[in-house]
Design a protein around this motif. Structure first.
Motif, PDB file in Angstrom:
ATOM      1  N   SER A  30     -28.108 186.678  -0.030  1.00  0.00           N
ATOM      2  CA  SER A  30     -27.588 186.120   0.939  1.00  0.00           C
ATOM      3  C   SER A  30     -26.455 184.399   0.401  1.00  0.00           C
ATOM      4  O   SER A  30     -26.381 184.809   1.168  1.00  0.00           O
ATOM      5  N   GLN A  31     -26.514 184.171   0.068  1.00  0.00           N
ATOM      6  CA  GLN A  31     -25.904 182.583  -0.159  1.00  0.00           C
ATOM      7  C   GLN A  31     -24.971 182.973  -0.545  1.00  0.00           C
ATOM      8  O   GLN A  31     -23.868 182.963  -0.165  1.00  0.00           O
ATOM      9  N   GLU A  32     -24.631 184.434  -1.956  1.00  0.00           N
ATOM     10  CA  GLU A  32     -23.261 184.435  -1.868  1.00  0.00           C
ATOM     11  C   GLU A  32     -22.581 185.367  -0.672  1.00  0.00           C
ATOM     12  O   GLU A  32     -21.226 184.622  -0.336  1.00  0.00           O
ATOM     13  N   GLN A  33     -23.192 185.904   0.133  1.00  0.00           N
ATOM     14  CA  GLN A  33     -22.565 186.357   1.681  1.00  0.00           C
ATOM     15  C   GLN A  33     -22.209 184.756   2.566  1.00  0.00           C
ATOM     16  O   GLN A  33     -21.256 184.834   3.105  1.00  0.00           O
ATOM     17  N   ALA A  34     -23.063 184.357   2.150  1.00  0.00           N
ATOM     18  CA  ALA A  34     -22.060 182.989   3.468  1.00  0.00           C
ATOM     19  C   ALA A  34     -22.003 181.938   2.876  1.00  0.00           C
ATOM     20  O   ALA A  34     -20.657 181.430   3.728  1.00  0.00           O
ATOM     21  N   GLU A  35     -21.185 182.019   1.220  1.00  0.00           N
ATOM     22  CA  GLU A  35     -20.407 181.066   0.817  1.00  0.00           C
ATOM     23  C   GLU A  35     -19.088 181.795   1.247  1.00  0.00           C
ATOM     24  O   GLU A  35     -18.120 181.188   1.456  1.00  0.00           O
ATOM     25  N   LYS A  36     -19.040 183.202   0.983  1.00  0.00           N
ATOM     26  CA  LYS A  36     -18.023 184.142   1.770  1.00  0.00           C
ATOM     27  C   LYS A  36     -17.541 183.747   2.991  1.00  0.00           C
ATOM     28  O   LYS A  36     -16.791 183.141   3.212  1.00  0.00           O
ATOM     29  N   ALA A  37     -18.529 184.243   3.491  1.00  0.00           N
ATOM     30  CA  ALA A  37     -18.257 183.545   5.293  1.00  0.00           C
ATOM     31  C   ALA A  37     -17.452 181.729   4.955  1.00  0.00           C
ATOM     32  O   ALA A  37     -17.541 181.774   6.281  1.00  0.00           O
ATOM     33  N   GLN A  38     -18.234 181.219   4.520  1.00  0.00           N
ATOM     34  CA  GLN A  38     -17.239 179.639   4.607  1.00  0.00           C
ATOM     35  C   GLN A  38     -16.553 179.632   4.572  1.00  0.00           C
ATOM     36  O   GLN A  38     -15.244 179.368   4.977  1.00  0.00           O
ATOM     37  N   ARG A  39     -16.129 180.249   3.108  1.00  0.00           N
ATOM     38  CA  ARG A  39     -15.205 180.525   2.351  1.00  0.00           C
ATOM     39  C   ARG A  39     -13.413 181.393   3.475  1.00  0.00           C
ATOM     40  O   ARG A  39     -12.827 180.620   3.955  1.00  0.00           O
ATOM     41  N   VAL A  40     -14.114 182.330   4.412  1.00  0.00           N
ATOM     42  CA  VAL A  40     -13.110 182.583   5.397  1.00  0.00           C
ATOM     43  C   VAL A  40     -12.794 182.230   5.907  1.00  0.00           C
ATOM     44  O   VAL A  40     -12.059 181.945   6.497  1.00  0.00           O
ATOM     45  N   SER A  41     -14.617 181.273   6.945  1.00  0.00           N
ATOM     46  CA  SER A  41     -13.870 180.675   7.933  1.00  0.00           C
ATOM     47  C   SER A  41     -12.611 179.350   7.503  1.00  0.00           C
ATOM     48  O   SER A  41     -12.091 179.446   8.452  1.00  0.00           O
ATOM     49  N   ARG A  42     -13.043 178.802   6.339  1.00  0.00           N
ATOM     50  CA  ARG A  42     -12.163 177.513   5.779  1.00  0.00           C
ATOM     51  C   ARG A  42     -10.388 177.800   5.771  1.00  0.00           C
ATOM     52  O   ARG A  42      -9.517 177.635   6.826  1.00  0.00           O
ATOM     53  N   GLU A  43     -10.303 179.492   5.677  1.00  0.00           N
ATOM     54  CA  GLU A  43      -9.300 179.865   5.631  1.00  0.00           C
ATOM     55  C   GLU A  43      -8.238 180.742   6.694  1.00  0.00           C
ATOM     56  O   GLU A  43      -7.274 180.303   7.208  1.00  0.00           O
ATOM     57  N   VAL A  44      -9.102 182.022   7.816  1.00  0.00           N
ATOM     58  CA  VAL A  44      -8.456 181.432   8.561  1.00  0.00           C
ATOM     59  C   VAL A  44      -8.678 180.743   9.229  1.00  0.00           C
ATOM     60  O   VAL A  44      -7.112 180.409  10.702  1.00  0.00           O
ATOM     61  N   GLU A  45      -8.819 179.378   9.506  1.00  0.00           N
ATOM     62  CA  GLU A  45      -8.838 178.247  10.207  1.00  0.00           C
ATOM     63  C   GLU A  45      -7.812 177.302  10.423  1.00  0.00           C
ATOM     64  O   GLU A  45      -7.543 177.089  10.384  1.00  0.00           O
ATOM     65  N   ALA A  46      -6.849 177.214   8.620  1.00  0.00           N
ATOM     66  CA  ALA A  46      -6.077 177.099   8.317  1.00  0.00           C
ATOM     67  C   ALA A  46      -5.100 178.205   7.958  1.00  0.00           C
ATOM     68  O   ALA A  46      -3.661 177.313   8.327  1.00  0.00           O
ATOM     69  N   ILE A  47      -5.143 179.214   8.876  1.00  0.00           N
ATOM     70  CA  ILE A  47      -3.814 180.278   9.148  1.00  0.00           C
ATOM     71  C   ILE A  47      -2.696 179.460  10.160  1.00  0.00           C
ATOM     72  O   ILE A  47      -3.377 178.935  11.795  1.00  0.00           O
ATOM     73  N   ARG A  48      -1.922 179.305  10.288  1.00  0.00           N
ATOM     74  CA  ARG A  48      -0.557 178.578  10.998  1.00  0.00           C
ATOM     75  C   ARG A  48       0.752 179.527  10.801  1.00  0.00           C
ATOM     76  O   ARG A  48       0.928 179.533   9.247  1.00  0.00           O
ATOM     77  N   GLU A  49       1.167 180.123  11.954  1.00  0.00           N
ATOM     78  CA  GLU A  49       2.449 180.616  11.980  1.00  0.00           C
ATOM     79  C   GLU A  49       3.128 180.656  12.680  1.00  0.00           C
ATOM     80  O   GLU A  49       3.025 179.847  13.661  1.00  0.00           O
ATOM     81  N   THR A  50       4.604 180.547  12.297  1.00  0.00           N
ATOM     82  CA  THR A  50       5.305 180.178  13.152  1.00  0.00           C
ATOM     83  C   THR A  50       6.609 181.145  13.466  1.00  0.00           C
ATOM     84  O   THR A  50       6.635 181.227  12.415  1.00  0.00           O
ATOM     85  N   GLU A  51       7.247 180.635  14.282  1.00  0.00           N
ATOM     86  CA  GLU A  51       8.642 181.627  14.606  1.00  0.00           C
ATOM     87  C   GLU A  51       9.475 180.905  15.095  1.00  0.00           C
ATOM     88  O   GLU A  51       9.841 180.286  15.905  1.00  0.00           O
ATOM     89  N   THR A  52      11.089 180.998  14.780  1.00  0.00           N
ATOM     90  CA  THR A  52      11.921 180.526  15.126  1.00  0.00           C
ATOM     91  C   THR A  52      12.756 181.164  15.797  1.00  0.00           C
ATOM     92  O   THR A  52      12.494 182.788  15.448  1.00  0.00           O
ATOM     93  N   ALA A  53      13.257 181.500  17.279  1.00  0.00           N
ATOM     94  CA  ALA A  53      14.073 181.798  17.891  1.00  0.00           C
ATOM     95  C   ALA A  53      15.765 182.625  17.330  1.00  0.00           C
ATOM     96  O   ALA A  53      15.935 181.583  16.365  1.00  0.00           O
ATOM     97  N   SER A  54      16.347 183.997  17.446  1.00  0.00           N
ATOM     98  CA  SER A  54      17.048 183.979  16.373  1.00  0.00           C
ATOM     99  C   SER A  54      18.470 182.949  16.692  1.00  0.00           C
ATOM    100  O   SER A  54      19.426 182.779  16.159  1.00  0.00           O
ATOM    101  N   ASP A  55      18.465 182.539  18.044  1.00  0.00           N
ATOM    102  CA  ASP A  55      20.019 181.666  18.603  1.00  0.00           C
ATOM    103  C   ASP A  55      19.002 179.907  17.964  1.00  0.00           C
ATOM    104  O   ASP A  55      19.727 179.489  18.116  1.00  0.00           O
TER     105      ASP A  55
END
Length: 158
Positions: free
Chosen positions: A23-48
C-alpha cells in the motif's frame, strides 16, 4: 518451540506487513505520477508562427502568445488558429498523462484506463471553427462582432 497458534499469528502479521508495504509503495507511486502529470505542459505554435499556446495535462490553456501579425488576421481565422493549436497541444498532453499511468500501473489497469478517459482529447471544435470562418462575413460589421465590439465565437456548445 512455537505452537500452531503462534505460527498462524506470525504468518498473519507477515501478511499484513506485506499489504502495508504494498500500500505504501502504491501511494508513493500515485504521488509521483500525480506530480509528473501536474508538471505536464505542451506547447504548439501555428505554422505561420502567429499563435503559440501552452496547455496543462487536462488540456486547459495556461499560456497564449500572439504576434503582432496575429492581430491582422480576421477574427474567425485567429480563433480557428488558436483552437487548432490548443487541440494539438491538448492531444499530446493527454497522451503523455495516459502514458505515465500506463507505465506506472500497466496498460490495462483500472487507473490507467481512467487516466486515458480523463485526459483523452475532447471533442474537436476546430472543424466547427473552420466552417464558421469560411461562411462568416468578413466585414467589420459582419456577423460575429457584437454591438460592444467583442468578437463572438462558439466552440460547438462548450
Amino acid at each position: 518451540m512455537p505452537d500452531e497458534f503462534e505460527l498462524a499469528a506470525q504468518r498473519a502479521r507477515e501478511q499484513v506487513d506485506g499489504w502495508l508495504r504494498q500500500s505504501q509503495e502504491q501511494a508513493e507511486k500515485a504521488q509521483r505520477v500525480s506530480r509528473e502529470v501536474e508538471a505536464i505542459r505542451e506547447t504548439e505554435t501555428a505554422s505561420d508562427r502567429t499563435v503559440t499556446v501552452a496547455v496543462d495535462a487536462g488540456g486547459r490553456l495556461v499560456d497564449l502568445k500572439l504576434t503582432r501579425e496575429a492581430m491582422d488576421l480576421y477574427p474567425a481565422d485567429l480563433a480557428t488558429t488558436i483552437l487548432e493549436c490548443v487541440d494539438k497541444a491538448r492531444s499530446r498532453a493527454g497522451a503523455k498523462a495516459s502514458r505515465l499511468a500506463s507505465e506506472a500501473w500497466g496498460e490495462e489497469s483500472d487507473l490507467a484506463q481512467r487516466m486515458r478517459q480523463a485526459y483523452s482529447p475532447r471533442t474537436n471544435g476546430t472543424a466547427n471553427a473552420a466552417n464558421t470562418a469560411n461562411t462568416r462575413d468578413r466585414s467589420p460589421q459582419g456577423s460575429g462582432i457584437g454591438q460592444n465590439g467583442m468578437i463572438g465565437f462558439n466552440r460547438g456548445g462548450r
